[in-house]
Write a protein that holds these residues in place. Structure first.
Motif, mmCIF file in Angstrom:
data_model
loop_
_atom_site.group_PDB
_atom_site.id
_atom_site.type_symbol
_atom_site.label_atom_id
_atom_site.label_comp_id
_atom_site.label_asym_id
_atom_site.label_seq_id
_atom_site.Cartn_x
_atom_site.Cartn_y
_atom_site.Cartn_z
ATOM 1 N N SER A 4 5.911 -2.653 5.061
ATOM 2 C CA SER A 4 6.096 -1.266 5.470
ATOM 3 C C SER A 4 7.570 -0.926 5.528
ATOM 4 C CB SER A 4 5.447 -1.022 6.828
ATOM 5 O OG SER A 4 5.644 0.317 7.215
ATOM 6 N N LYS A 5 7.943 0.279 5.082
ATOM 7 C CA LYS A 5 9.308 0.743 5.179
ATOM 8 C C LYS A 5 9.656 1.112 6.615
ATOM 9 C CE LYS A 5 9.821 2.869 0.658
ATOM 10 N NZ LYS A 5 10.084 4.149 0.011
ATOM 11 N N LYS A 6 8.683 1.578 7.365
ATOM 12 C CA LYS A 6 8.915 2.022 8.729
ATOM 13 C C LYS A 6 8.904 0.834 9.679
ATOM 14 C CE LYS A 6 6.649 6.445 8.014
ATOM 15 N NZ LYS A 6 5.568 7.323 8.453
ATOM 16 N N LYS A 7 9.661 0.971 10.773
ATOM 17 C CA LYS A 7 9.667 -0.103 11.764
ATOM 18 C C LYS A 7 8.325 -0.192 12.471
ATOM 19 C CE LYS A 7 14.590 -0.164 12.581
ATOM 20 N NZ LYS A 7 15.660 -0.013 13.544
ATOM 21 N N ASN A 8 7.757 0.926 12.838
ATOM 22 C CA ASN A 8 6.455 0.975 13.499
ATOM 23 C C ASN A 8 5.575 1.966 12.755
ATOM 24 O OD1 ASN A 8 7.117 -0.798 15.634
ATOM 25 N ND2 ASN A 8 8.262 0.843 16.609
ATOM 26 N N PRO A 9 4.965 1.534 11.648
ATOM 27 C CA PRO A 9 4.187 2.487 10.860
ATOM 28 C C PRO A 9 3.004 3.034 11.648
ATOM 29 C CG PRO A 9 3.784 0.251 10.111
ATOM 30 C CD PRO A 9 4.884 0.182 11.137
ATOM 31 N N CYS A 36 -0.895 -2.351 3.027
ATOM 32 C CA CYS A 36 -0.508 -2.058 1.641
ATOM 33 C C CYS A 36 -0.708 -0.581 1.323
ATOM 34 C CB CYS A 36 -1.335 -2.898 0.662
ATOM 35 S SG CYS A 36 -0.863 -4.613 0.572
ATOM 36 N N VAL A 37 -1.838 -0.056 1.689
ATOM 37 C CA VAL A 37 -2.135 1.352 1.402
ATOM 38 C C VAL A 37 -1.190 2.250 2.191
ATOM 39 C CG1 VAL A 37 -3.876 3.172 1.637
ATOM 40 C CG2 VAL A 37 -4.508 0.941 0.708
ATOM 41 N N ASP A 38 -0.930 1.916 3.455
ATOM 42 C CA ASP A 38 0.005 2.706 4.256
ATOM 43 C C ASP A 38 1.399 2.696 3.631
ATOM 44 O OD1 ASP A 38 -1.973 3.395 6.058
ATOM 45 O OD2 ASP A 38 -1.355 1.927 7.570
ATOM 46 N N TRP A 39 1.836 1.527 3.140
ATOM 47 C CA TRP A 39 3.136 1.450 2.481
ATOM 48 C C TRP A 39 3.153 2.358 1.260
ATOM 49 C CZ3 TRP A 39 4.619 0.555 -2.450
ATOM 50 C CH2 TRP A 39 5.986 0.500 -2.677
ATOM 51 N N PHE A 40 2.105 2.315 0.459
ATOM 52 C CA PHE A 40 2.062 3.115 -0.764
ATOM 53 C C PHE A 40 2.096 4.604 -0.441
ATOM 54 C CE2 PHE A 40 -0.062 5.006 -4.498
ATOM 55 C CZ PHE A 40 0.796 4.538 -5.476
ATOM 56 N N VAL A 41 1.377 5.023 0.596
ATOM 57 C CA VAL A 41 1.391 6.425 1.013
ATOM 58 C C VAL A 41 2.803 6.811 1.467
ATOM 59 C CG1 VAL A 41 0.511 8.048 2.739
ATOM 60 C CG2 VAL A 41 -1.056 6.502 1.566
ATOM 61 N N ASP A 42 3.467 5.936 2.225
ATOM 62 C CA ASP A 42 4.848 6.187 2.640
ATOM 63 C C ASP A 42 5.763 6.282 1.418
ATOM 64 O OD1 ASP A 42 4.148 6.169 5.308
ATOM 65 O OD2 ASP A 42 4.885 4.135 5.676
ATOM 66 N N GLY A 45 5.318 9.520 -0.232
ATOM 67 C CA GLY A 45 5.829 10.596 0.613
ATOM 68 C C GLY A 45 7.350 10.632 0.675
ATOM 69 N N ASP A 46 7.995 9.475 0.553
ATOM 70 C CA ASP A 46 9.457 9.401 0.618
ATOM 71 C C ASP A 46 10.113 9.881 -0.671
ATOM 72 O OD1 ASP A 46 9.303 8.380 3.158
ATOM 73 O OD2 ASP A 46 9.692 6.310 2.561
ATOM 74 N N ASP A 47 9.351 9.925 -1.744
ATOM 75 C CA ASP A 47 9.880 10.293 -3.052
ATOM 76 C C ASP A 47 9.517 11.747 -3.337
ATOM 77 O OD1 ASP A 47 10.743 10.447 -5.638
ATOM 78 O OD2 ASP A 47 9.576 8.747 -6.361
ATOM 79 N N GLU A 56 6.740 0.480 -11.775
ATOM 80 C CA GLU A 56 5.988 -0.416 -10.891
ATOM 81 C C GLU A 56 6.842 -1.543 -10.334
ATOM 82 O OE1 GLU A 56 3.169 -3.492 -12.809
ATOM 83 O OE2 GLU A 56 3.114 -1.765 -14.146
ATOM 84 N N ARG A 57 8.052 -1.731 -10.844
ATOM 85 C CA ARG A 57 8.959 -2.736 -10.280
ATOM 86 C C ARG A 57 9.450 -2.315 -8.899
ATOM 87 N NH1 ARG A 57 12.902 -3.123 -15.284
ATOM 88 N NH2 ARG A 57 12.453 -0.912 -15.115
ATOM 89 N N GLU A 58 9.295 -1.031 -8.542
ATOM 90 C CA GLU A 58 9.704 -0.540 -7.230
ATOM 91 C C GLU A 58 8.629 -0.780 -6.167
ATOM 92 O OE1 GLU A 58 10.751 3.556 -7.568
ATOM 93 O OE2 GLU A 58 12.330 3.175 -9.032
ATOM 94 N N LEU A 59 7.459 -1.204 -6.581
ATOM 95 C CA LEU A 59 6.369 -1.416 -5.636
ATOM 96 C C LEU A 59 6.621 -2.661 -4.792
ATOM 97 C CD1 LEU A 59 3.340 -0.662 -7.990
ATOM 98 C CD2 LEU A 59 4.430 0.882 -6.342
ATOM 99 N N ALA A 60 6.093 -2.641 -3.582
ATOM 100 C CA ALA A 60 6.286 -3.768 -2.658
ATOM 101 C C ALA A 60 5.400 -4.954 -3.003
ATOM 102 C CB ALA A 60 5.995 -3.323 -1.228
ATOM 103 N N ALA A 61 4.413 -4.725 -3.836
ATOM 104 C CA ALA A 61 3.485 -5.778 -4.241
ATOM 105 C C ALA A 61 3.083 -5.503 -5.689
ATOM 106 C CB ALA A 61 2.251 -5.771 -3.333
#
Length: 81
Positions: A4-9, A36-42, A45-47, A56-61
């Motif tokens: 997760s990008k957020k400290k407390n998602p 994983c899904v929460d990260w992808f939604v973030d 949303g951040d972009d 896809e190289r920017e993905l966390a997984a």
């Protein structure tokens, strides 16, 4: 899994499914998939780019891991949203 990008998602879905009937391993798999899904939604949303092709190289997984995470959530969650 810490992706997760957020400290407390915050959960993206307010009502959590009833996981009592699942084994401990399945509950952990659900929790990882939810992260994983929460990260992808973030990530989306951040972009500011909407509907564009993304690298896809920017993905966390790996992409297939994210696809599988969505499949797990779709199989377990009963909320139509």
């Amino acid at each position: 899994m810490a992706i997760s990008k957020k400290k407390n998602p915050e959960p993206t879905i307010s009502a959590q499914p009833d996981l009592r009937g699942l084994s401990q391993a399945d509950q952990e798999m659900y929790a990882d998939a939810r992260k994983c899904v929460d990260w992808f939604v973030d990530y989306l949303g951040d972009d500011g780019t909407f509907g564009e092709i993304r690298d896809e190289r920017e993905l966390a997984a790996p992409r297939n891991a994210l696809v599988n995470a969505f499949r797990v959530l779709l199989a377990i969650e009963t909320d139509e949203k």
